[in-house]
Design a protein around this motif. Structure first.
Motif, PDB file in Angstrom:
ATOM      1  N   ALA A 154     -13.174   6.627  19.597  1.00  0.00           N
ATOM      2  CA  ALA A 154     -12.036   6.245  20.307  1.00  0.00           C
ATOM      3  C   ALA A 154     -11.613   5.884  18.636  1.00  0.00           C
ATOM      4  CB  ALA A 154     -12.311   5.477  20.240  1.00  0.00           C
ATOM      5  N   ALA A 155     -12.400   5.499  17.256  1.00  0.00           N
ATOM      6  CA  ALA A 155     -11.836   5.373  16.655  1.00  0.00           C
ATOM      7  C   ALA A 155     -10.996   6.430  15.011  1.00  0.00           C
ATOM      8  CB  ALA A 155     -12.326   4.456  15.396  1.00  0.00           C
ATOM      9  N   ILE A 156     -11.177   7.357  15.752  1.00  0.00           N
ATOM     10  CA  ILE A 156     -11.067   8.359  15.042  1.00  0.00           C
ATOM     11  C   ILE A 156     -10.187   8.704  15.959  1.00  0.00           C
ATOM     12  CG2 ILE A 156     -11.647  11.503  14.757  1.00  0.00           C
ATOM     13  CD1 ILE A 156     -14.475  10.065  14.787  1.00  0.00           C
ATOM     14  N   ALA A 157     -10.344   9.164  17.235  1.00  0.00           N
ATOM     15  CA  ALA A 157      -8.749   9.108  18.049  1.00  0.00           C
ATOM     16  C   ALA A 157      -7.443   7.750  17.681  1.00  0.00           C
ATOM     17  CB  ALA A 157      -8.996   9.765  19.580  1.00  0.00           C
ATOM     18  N   ALA A 158      -7.859   6.742  17.300  1.00  0.00           N
ATOM     19  CA  ALA A 158      -6.829   5.931  17.325  1.00  0.00           C
ATOM     20  C   ALA A 158      -6.243   6.228  15.830  1.00  0.00           C
ATOM     21  CB  ALA A 158      -7.455   4.766  17.637  1.00  0.00           C
ATOM     22  N   ALA A 159      -6.994   6.791  14.776  1.00  0.00           N
ATOM     23  CA  ALA A 159      -6.641   6.918  13.101  1.00  0.00           C
ATOM     24  C   ALA A 159      -5.943   7.965  13.400  1.00  0.00           C
ATOM     25  CB  ALA A 159      -7.698   7.374  11.993  1.00  0.00           C
ATOM     26  N   SER A 190      -2.402   6.989  15.219  1.00  0.00           N
ATOM     27  CA  SER A 190      -1.909   5.969  14.974  1.00  0.00           C
ATOM     28  C   SER A 190      -1.321   6.214  13.633  1.00  0.00           C
ATOM     29  CB  SER A 190      -3.205   4.623  13.836  1.00  0.00           C
ATOM     30  OG  SER A 190      -3.673   3.861  14.815  1.00  0.00           O
ATOM     31  N   LEU A 191      -1.617   7.889  12.645  1.00  0.00           N
ATOM     32  CA  LEU A 191      -0.357   7.827  11.616  1.00  0.00           C
ATOM     33  C   LEU A 191       0.759   8.161  12.287  1.00  0.00           C
ATOM     34  CD1 LEU A 191       0.007   8.276   9.166  1.00  0.00           C
ATOM     35  CD2 LEU A 191      -0.849  10.703   9.291  1.00  0.00           C
ATOM     36  N   GLY A 192       0.940   9.020  13.160  1.00  0.00           N
ATOM     37  CA  GLY A 192       2.353   9.930  14.099  1.00  0.00           C
ATOM     38  C   GLY A 192       3.261   8.238  14.370  1.00  0.00           C
ATOM     39  N   TRP A 229     -16.649  12.777  11.378  1.00  0.00           N
ATOM     40  CA  TRP A 229     -16.808  12.106  10.867  1.00  0.00           C
ATOM     41  C   TRP A 229     -17.658  11.227  11.960  1.00  0.00           C
ATOM     42  CZ3 TRP A 229     -15.104   8.597   7.972  1.00  0.00           C
ATOM     43  CH2 TRP A 229     -13.311   9.568   6.935  1.00  0.00           C
ATOM     44  N   ILE A 230     -17.796  12.246  12.957  1.00  0.00           N
ATOM     45  CA  ILE A 230     -19.050  10.892  13.755  1.00  0.00           C
ATOM     46  C   ILE A 230     -20.188  11.131  13.810  1.00  0.00           C
ATOM     47  CG2 ILE A 230     -20.434  11.627  16.479  1.00  0.00           C
ATOM     48  CD1 ILE A 230     -17.160  12.519  17.776  1.00  0.00           C
ATOM     49  N   GLU A 231     -20.826  12.871  12.871  1.00  0.00           N
ATOM     50  CA  GLU A 231     -22.054  12.470  12.486  1.00  0.00           C
ATOM     51  C   GLU A 231     -22.230  11.173  11.296  1.00  0.00           C
ATOM     52  OE1 GLU A 231     -26.000  13.569  11.445  1.00  0.00           O
ATOM     53  OE2 GLU A 231     -24.083  14.821  12.715  1.00  0.00           O
ATOM     54  N   LEU A 254       0.941  -0.904  -0.131  1.00  0.00           N
ATOM     55  CA  LEU A 254      -0.527   0.320  -0.029  1.00  0.00           C
ATOM     56  C   LEU A 254       0.797   0.995   0.065  1.00  0.00           C
ATOM     57  CD1 LEU A 254      -2.928  -1.092   2.951  1.00  0.00           C
ATOM     58  CD2 LEU A 254      -2.648  -0.848   0.274  1.00  0.00           C
ATOM     59  N   ALA A 255      -0.094   2.333  -0.588  1.00  0.00           N
ATOM     60  CA  ALA A 255       0.828   3.989  -0.217  1.00  0.00           C
ATOM     61  C   ALA A 255       1.207   4.126   1.165  1.00  0.00           C
ATOM     62  CB  ALA A 255       0.368   4.111  -1.492  1.00  0.00           C
ATOM     63  N   GLU A 256       1.818   5.419   1.070  1.00  0.00           N
ATOM     64  CA  GLU A 256       2.017   5.204   2.709  1.00  0.00           C
ATOM     65  C   GLU A 256       0.700   6.094   2.971  1.00  0.00           C
ATOM     66  OE1 GLU A 256       4.358   9.148   5.121  1.00  0.00           O
ATOM     67  OE2 GLU A 256       5.243   7.630   3.255  1.00  0.00           O
ATOM     68  N   PRO A 257       0.073   6.089   3.947  1.00  0.00           N
ATOM     69  CA  PRO A 257      -0.863   6.199   5.173  1.00  0.00           C
ATOM     70  C   PRO A 257      -1.150   8.197   4.438  1.00  0.00           C
ATOM     71  CG  PRO A 257       0.101   5.422   6.510  1.00  0.00           C
ATOM     72  CD  PRO A 257       1.148   4.839   5.217  1.00  0.00           C
ATOM     73  N   GLN A 258      -1.825   8.561   4.918  1.00  0.00           N
ATOM     74  CA  GLN A 258      -1.808   9.757   4.876  1.00  0.00           C
ATOM     75  C   GLN A 258      -2.779  10.139   6.128  1.00  0.00           C
ATOM     76  OE1 GLN A 258      -0.283  12.166   3.027  1.00  0.00           O
ATOM     77  NE2 GLN A 258      -0.024  10.354   1.408  1.00  0.00           N
ATOM     78  N   ALA A 259      -3.190  11.871   6.814  1.00  0.00           N
ATOM     79  CA  ALA A 259      -3.739  11.685   7.945  1.00  0.00           C
ATOM     80  C   ALA A 259      -5.524  11.843   7.489  1.00  0.00           C
ATOM     81  CB  ALA A 259      -3.277  13.136   7.953  1.00  0.00           C
ATOM     82  N   LEU A 260      -6.352  11.986   8.243  1.00  0.00           N
ATOM     83  CA  LEU A 260      -7.825  11.607   7.966  1.00  0.00           C
ATOM     84  C   LEU A 260      -8.636  13.267   7.914  1.00  0.00           C
ATOM     85  CD1 LEU A 260      -9.982   9.692   8.441  1.00  0.00           C
ATOM     86  CD2 LEU A 260     -10.193  10.524  10.761  1.00  0.00           C
ATOM     87  N   PRO A 261      -8.417  13.407   6.710  1.00  0.00           N
ATOM     88  CA  PRO A 261      -9.281  14.476   6.410  1.00  0.00           C
ATOM     89  C   PRO A 261     -10.461  14.670   7.252  1.00  0.00           C
ATOM     90  CG  PRO A 261     -10.229  12.623   5.050  1.00  0.00           C
ATOM     91  CD  PRO A 261      -9.065  12.061   5.985  1.00  0.00           C
TER      92      PRO A 261
END
Length: 310
Positions: A248-253, A256-258, A151-153, A138-145
């Protein structure tokens, strides 16, 4: 000794009050929606199970690949030790240490291969039609936009578990309303005809039967209201649970990148350090124990980076 022909006919039908019929229709539609959402939720959970099993298999295959690379490096290291021992530049015990490290790595590689085989067999058994093909790198992951609120909505607006709980709560409310309506019993209409004494007495009658409700109907209505309140409480619980999992999923995403970047950089540096240690040993500048320790640490860092990437 007289004989008379007698006949009697009756036809009856239970009726529903009009407002009860309307409630039944609405309740039926709601229960059908509950069934559809239950199917969708089960399908979604099956998809998540498939994804977990697939990632587990890919992870075990990646562990085998990493072990193969490290095993080849250790074999190269062992040959370097053999050359130095033959040249009299190293003690024979170093060859034993190198051979022991190679065998340890071979054992770890075999264990990883067994785990990969089991994961593959489990995936093939549960999903026999799934093509088991390893993905390309896979390509290098990018930051969550986007923002956390967006995202919660997005997560809560398309969540089968939450939609199912909402639908079940609505069905429970309608069921409680329907049970309350049953405190007024439905009537039964009956048409009777009798022909007695050879037709000398004919009767035609219409009867209306209306049962009188009692404590049993009141208890059923109270039970339905309690079940409705329980469904509402379950809806609030699931709503909080879904929102908590989303946060929790958003925070982990985002974190996790860092973490992946740090671990990837650490693995790359440890790999370079292990290669430098191997060259240093060939030149007689480093001990074998230092070289082997560097390779073990590099393997651990590569494994952690691989797990974090998944």
């Amino acid at each position: 000794g007289l004989r008379f022909d007698e006949q009697e006919y009756g036809l009856q039908r239970a009726m529903r009050w009009p407002w009860k019929a309307s409630l039944d229709y609405r309740l039926g539609r709601q229960e059908r929606l509950v069934g559809e959402l239950s199917y969708s939720d089960a399908w979604h959970e099956a998809g998540r199970d498939l994804l977990d099993m697939w990632f587990e298999w890919v992870g075990t295959e990646e562990a085998v690949r990493i072990a193969d690379v490290q095993l080849q490096s250790l074999r190269d290291q062992q040959r370097s030790v053999e050359r130095r021992v033959e040249a009299g530049d190293a003690a024979a015990v170093e060859l034993q240490l190198a051979d022991a490290e190679t065998r340890r790595m071979q054992s770890s590689r075999n264990a990883a291969a067994v785990a990969a085989m089991r994961a593959r067999e489990a995936l093939a058994s549960d999903y026999p039609g799934l093509p088991l093909k390893l993905p390309i790198p896979l390509a290098e992951p990018q930051a969550l936009p986007g923002t956390d609120g967006e995202w919660i909505e997005h997560i809560t607006s398309d969540n089968h578990e939450l939609e199912l709980a909402e639908s079940q709560a609505a069905a429970s409310r309608l069921a409680a309303e329907r049970a309350g309506a049953d405190r007024l019993a439905d009537p039964t209409l009956a048409l009777h005809y009798s022909d007695n004494l050879d037709g000398n007495r004919r009767l035609l009658g219409l009867t209306v039967t209306l049962p009188i409700g009692g404590s049993a109907r009141s208890a059923d209505a109270a039970l339905a209201r309690s079940q409705s309140r329980a469904a509402e409480a379950n809806l609030r619980l699931i709503t909080d649970h879904v929102r908590s999992d989303a946060r929790a999923a958003i925070a982990a995403a985002r974190l996790s990148l860092g973490n992946w970047q740090d671990l990837s950089e650490a693995a790359a540096r440890m790999r370079r350090a292990a290669d430098a240690a191997a060259r240093g040993y060939e030149l007689g500048e480093l001990d074998l124990s230092v070289t082997l320790a560097a390779r073990r640490q590099a393997l651990e860092e590569i494994g952690r980076a691989s797990c974090r990437e998944r």
